[in-house]
Every structure is written in C-alpha cells, then in structure tokens.
Design a protein around this motif. Structure first.
Motif, PDB file in Angstrom:
ATOM      1  N   TRP A   7       0.991  -1.292   0.013  1.00 14.51           N
ATOM      2  CA  TRP A   7       0.382  -0.214   0.052  1.00 14.51           C
ATOM      3  C   TRP A   7       1.032   1.255   0.483  1.00 14.51           C
ATOM      4  CZ3 TRP A   7      -4.593   1.732  -0.916  1.00 14.51           C
ATOM      5  CH2 TRP A   7      -4.807   2.890  -0.733  1.00 14.51           C
ATOM      6  N   GLN A   8       1.946   1.750   0.777  1.00 17.78           N
ATOM      7  CA  GLN A   8       2.961   2.659   0.500  1.00 17.78           C
ATOM      8  C   GLN A   8       3.291   2.245  -0.702  1.00 17.78           C
ATOM      9  OE1 GLN A   8       5.435   1.633   4.281  1.00 17.78           O
ATOM     10  NE2 GLN A   8       4.489   1.988   5.350  1.00 17.78           N
ATOM     11  N   LEU A   9       4.074   1.774  -0.989  1.00 16.64           N
ATOM     12  CA  LEU A   9       4.497   1.514  -1.959  1.00 16.64           C
ATOM     13  C   LEU A   9       3.257   2.510  -3.454  1.00 16.64           C
ATOM     14  CD1 LEU A   9       6.218  -1.820  -2.909  1.00 16.64           C
ATOM     15  CD2 LEU A   9       7.107   0.621  -3.091  1.00 16.64           C
ATOM     16  N   ALA A  10       2.522   1.291  -3.464  1.00 15.56           N
ATOM     17  CA  ALA A  10       1.325   2.335  -4.222  1.00 15.56           C
ATOM     18  C   ALA A  10       1.357   4.075  -4.333  1.00 15.56           C
ATOM     19  CB  ALA A  10      -0.193   1.348  -4.560  1.00 15.56           C
ATOM     20  N   VAL A  11       0.846   4.415  -2.683  1.00 14.12           N
ATOM     21  CA  VAL A  11       0.623   5.426  -2.748  1.00 14.12           C
ATOM     22  C   VAL A  11       1.718   6.340  -2.633  1.00 14.12           C
ATOM     23  CG1 VAL A  11       0.699   7.132  -0.835  1.00 14.12           C
ATOM     24  CG2 VAL A  11      -1.002   4.700  -0.991  1.00 14.12           C
ATOM     25  N   ALA A  12       3.484   5.676  -2.364  1.00 13.54           N
ATOM     26  CA  ALA A  12       4.533   6.725  -2.995  1.00 13.54           C
ATOM     27  C   ALA A  12       4.265   6.913  -4.345  1.00 13.54           C
ATOM     28  CB  ALA A  12       5.634   6.352  -2.372  1.00 13.54           C
ATOM     29  N   PHE A  13       4.099   5.504  -5.103  1.00 12.75           N
ATOM     30  CA  PHE A  13       4.540   5.821  -6.504  1.00 12.75           C
ATOM     31  C   PHE A  13       3.249   6.300  -6.895  1.00 12.75           C
ATOM     32  CE2 PHE A  13       8.532   3.543  -5.353  1.00 12.75           C
ATOM     33  CZ  PHE A  13       8.934   4.252  -6.134  1.00 12.75           C
ATOM     34  N   GLY A  14       2.068   6.319  -6.404  1.00 10.69           N
ATOM     35  CA  GLY A  14       0.881   7.131  -7.439  1.00 10.69           C
ATOM     36  C   GLY A  14       1.024   8.408  -7.245  1.00 10.69           C
ATOM     37  N   GLN A  15       1.229   9.203  -6.265  1.00  5.67           N
ATOM     38  CA  GLN A  15       1.707  10.472  -5.709  1.00  5.67           C
ATOM     39  C   GLN A  15       2.406  11.184  -6.966  1.00  5.67           C
ATOM     40  OE1 GLN A  15       2.464  10.878  -1.638  1.00  5.67           O
ATOM     41  NE2 GLN A  15       0.168  11.255  -1.045  1.00  5.67           N
ATOM     42  N   SER A  16       3.085  10.313  -7.082  1.00  2.00           N
ATOM     43  CA  SER A  16       4.549  10.516  -8.052  1.00  2.00           C
ATOM     44  C   SER A  16       4.286  10.992  -9.620  1.00  2.00           C
ATOM     45  CB  SER A  16       5.823   9.807  -8.285  1.00  2.00           C
ATOM     46  OG  SER A  16       6.109   9.952  -6.218  1.00  2.00           O
ATOM     47  N   GLY A  17       3.680   9.818  -9.744  1.00  2.00           N
ATOM     48  CA  GLY A  17       2.546   9.668 -10.928  1.00  2.00           C
ATOM     49  C   GLY A  17       1.895  10.980 -11.134  1.00  2.00           C
ATOM     50  N   LEU A  18       0.967  11.231  -9.969  1.00  2.48           N
ATOM     51  CA  LEU A  18       0.130  12.084  -9.953  1.00  2.48           C
ATOM     52  C   LEU A  18       0.227  13.811 -10.205  1.00  2.48           C
ATOM     53  CD1 LEU A  18      -3.049  10.670  -8.065  1.00  2.48           C
ATOM     54  CD2 LEU A  18      -3.077  11.186  -9.997  1.00  2.48           C
ATOM     55  N   ILE A  61      12.365   7.813 -16.377  1.00  2.00           N
ATOM     56  CA  ILE A  61      13.217   7.487 -14.603  1.00  2.00           C
ATOM     57  C   ILE A  61      11.853   7.603 -13.883  1.00  2.00           C
ATOM     58  CG2 ILE A  61      13.503  10.030 -14.636  1.00  2.00           C
ATOM     59  CD1 ILE A  61      15.601   7.572 -13.625  1.00  2.00           C
ATOM     60  N   ALA A  62      10.982   7.277 -13.967  1.00  2.00           N
ATOM     61  CA  ALA A  62       9.994   7.534 -12.892  1.00  2.00           C
ATOM     62  C   ALA A  62       9.903   6.216 -12.792  1.00  2.00           C
ATOM     63  CB  ALA A  62       8.460   7.416 -13.058  1.00  2.00           C
ATOM     64  N   THR A  63       9.939   5.424 -14.037  1.00  2.00           N
ATOM     65  CA  THR A  63       9.113   3.817 -14.060  1.00  2.00           C
ATOM     66  C   THR A  63      10.166   3.136 -13.707  1.00  2.00           C
ATOM     67  OG1 THR A  63       8.021   4.148 -16.115  1.00  2.00           O
ATOM     68  CG2 THR A  63       8.223   2.620 -15.946  1.00  2.00           C
ATOM     69  N   LYS A  64      11.705   3.038 -14.081  1.00  2.00           N
ATOM     70  CA  LYS A  64      13.176   2.706 -13.073  1.00  2.00           C
ATOM     71  C   LYS A  64      13.384   2.774 -11.550  1.00  2.00           C
ATOM     72  CE  LYS A  64      15.083   4.628 -16.907  1.00  2.00           C
ATOM     73  NZ  LYS A  64      16.231   4.968 -17.085  1.00  2.00           N
ATOM     74  N   VAL A  81       3.536  -3.216  -8.366  1.00  2.00           N
ATOM     75  CA  VAL A  81       2.716  -2.599  -7.413  1.00  2.00           C
ATOM     76  C   VAL A  81       3.437  -0.958  -7.644  1.00  2.00           C
ATOM     77  CG1 VAL A  81       1.423  -1.162  -5.052  1.00  2.00           C
ATOM     78  CG2 VAL A  81       1.894  -4.079  -5.962  1.00  2.00           C
ATOM     79  N   ALA A  82       4.854  -0.452  -7.344  1.00  2.00           N
ATOM     80  CA  ALA A  82       5.178  -0.177  -8.133  1.00  2.00           C
ATOM     81  C   ALA A  82       4.991   1.190  -9.398  1.00  2.00           C
ATOM     82  CB  ALA A  82       6.323   0.791  -7.083  1.00  2.00           C
ATOM     83  N   THR A  83       5.791  -0.384 -10.085  1.00  2.00           N
ATOM     84  CA  THR A  83       5.106   0.538 -11.329  1.00  2.00           C
ATOM     85  C   THR A  83       4.414   0.871 -11.907  1.00  2.00           C
ATOM     86  OG1 THR A  83       7.624  -0.819 -11.779  1.00  2.00           O
ATOM     87  CG2 THR A  83       6.295  -0.179 -13.742  1.00  2.00           C
TER      88      THR A  83
END
Length: 175
Positions: A7-18, A61-64, A81-83
């Motif tokens: 969940w933390q990974l999803a939130v962290a990288f979801g926020q970055s993506g948004l 870079i975000a994906t990597k 999840v993070a990707t």
C-alpha cells in the motif's frame, strides 16, 4: 509479503505519477521525498546512485525508479505495484484529457498555464540536485569526477558513457 508495504508503494508512486510534471525533472523530487524522506526505504547516497544508474538506462526514470524501489522493498510484487502506480495515473490522465487538450491547445490560458509550470519543474529538479549534491561529494576526487561529468554532458557525450566512465574511474581510484 506485507500488505502495508505494498500500500505504501502504491501511495508513494501513485502520488509521484499524479503530481510530477515534465517527466523526470518533475517527478524525481516527488519520488525522492517519498523514498528517502518519508518511508526511508533508501538513504540519500543510495538514491543518488540509483538515480545515476537509472539515467544511464533507456526509458522513463520514474518507471525505472519505481521498479527498483518496489523490488527492493517488496520483491517482484512490489516491483509490479510500484511500477503500475507510477504509470497508471499518467496513462489514465492522458486518455481522459487528450480530447480536451486537443480542443483547447491554442488557448492562451492553456499555453500560459503550461509555461508557468515549466520553471517549477526546473526548481524542483534543482532542489533535488542540491540535496543529493551536498551529500554526494565526500572527497576532492568526487568533485573532479562531477565537474568532468558536467563538462562531458554539456559537450553532448551520451549520459550512459559518462556514467560508465565515472564507474570505471571510481573503481580504479577506489573512492
């Protein structure tokens, strides 16, 4: 496998993506804040190394970063999840907004809004560069490598070659 970590990974990288605007320069500060400052999955030098190596590889870079950090934190499931969290918000937004953008792309208000955000993306990247830079130069040799790398990059040398040269130099000098 920890559901909380996923969940933390999803939130962290979801926020970055948004919230990241302008590709790498806009998203790296958000990723650094989540990975280093908030969740402490990596320290500053580790993030700097990962960022440098990631920039030497093809692709966004975000994906990597998402793939690497996700794998480090929660294995293959974490990587997925993070990707997905890093890519999905942008993909959904692009699909949803493409029609609107096409209809109003010549609008002075839209052009003004986009032009106003560009300096913010540069400022965010400068902040990350400063934060990482103040911790990434522990010796005179690292300053020389950094300066030489900047010269090579501004001269148009492929970033992958610059990173490879730095890796070899660091290995030979054992710094």
């Amino acid at each position: 496998m920890s559901w909380e970590r996923l969940w933390q990974l999803a939130v962290a990288f979801g926020q970055s993506g948004l919230l990241g605007f302008g590709g790498g320069p806009g998203v790296v500060p958000f990723i650094k804040e989540q990975v280093v400052d908030r969740y402490q999955w990596m320290d500053e030098p580790g993030f700097a190394e990962t960022l440098a190596l990631g920039n030497a590889l093809p692709g966004p870079i975000a994906t990597k970063l998402a793939a690497f950090v996700g794998f480090k934190v929660a294995g293959l499931t974490g990587l997925l999840v993070a990707t997905t969290a890093a890519v999905a918000p942008t993909a959904v937004a692009m699909i949803a907004l493409v029609g609107i953008f096409q209809a109003y792309r010549h609008s002075p208000a839209v052009a003004g809004a986009l032009n106003a955000v560009k300096p913010v993306a540069v400022a965010l990247m400068l902040q990350v560069a400063w934060d990482l830079g103040t911790r990434s130069f522990p010796s005179a040799a690292t300053w020389v490598i950094g300066a030489a790398s900047a010269v090579l990059l501004f001269a148009g040398v492929n970033p992958a070659l610059v990173v490879a040269l730095a890796l070899v130099t660091g290995a030979v000098l054992r710094i």
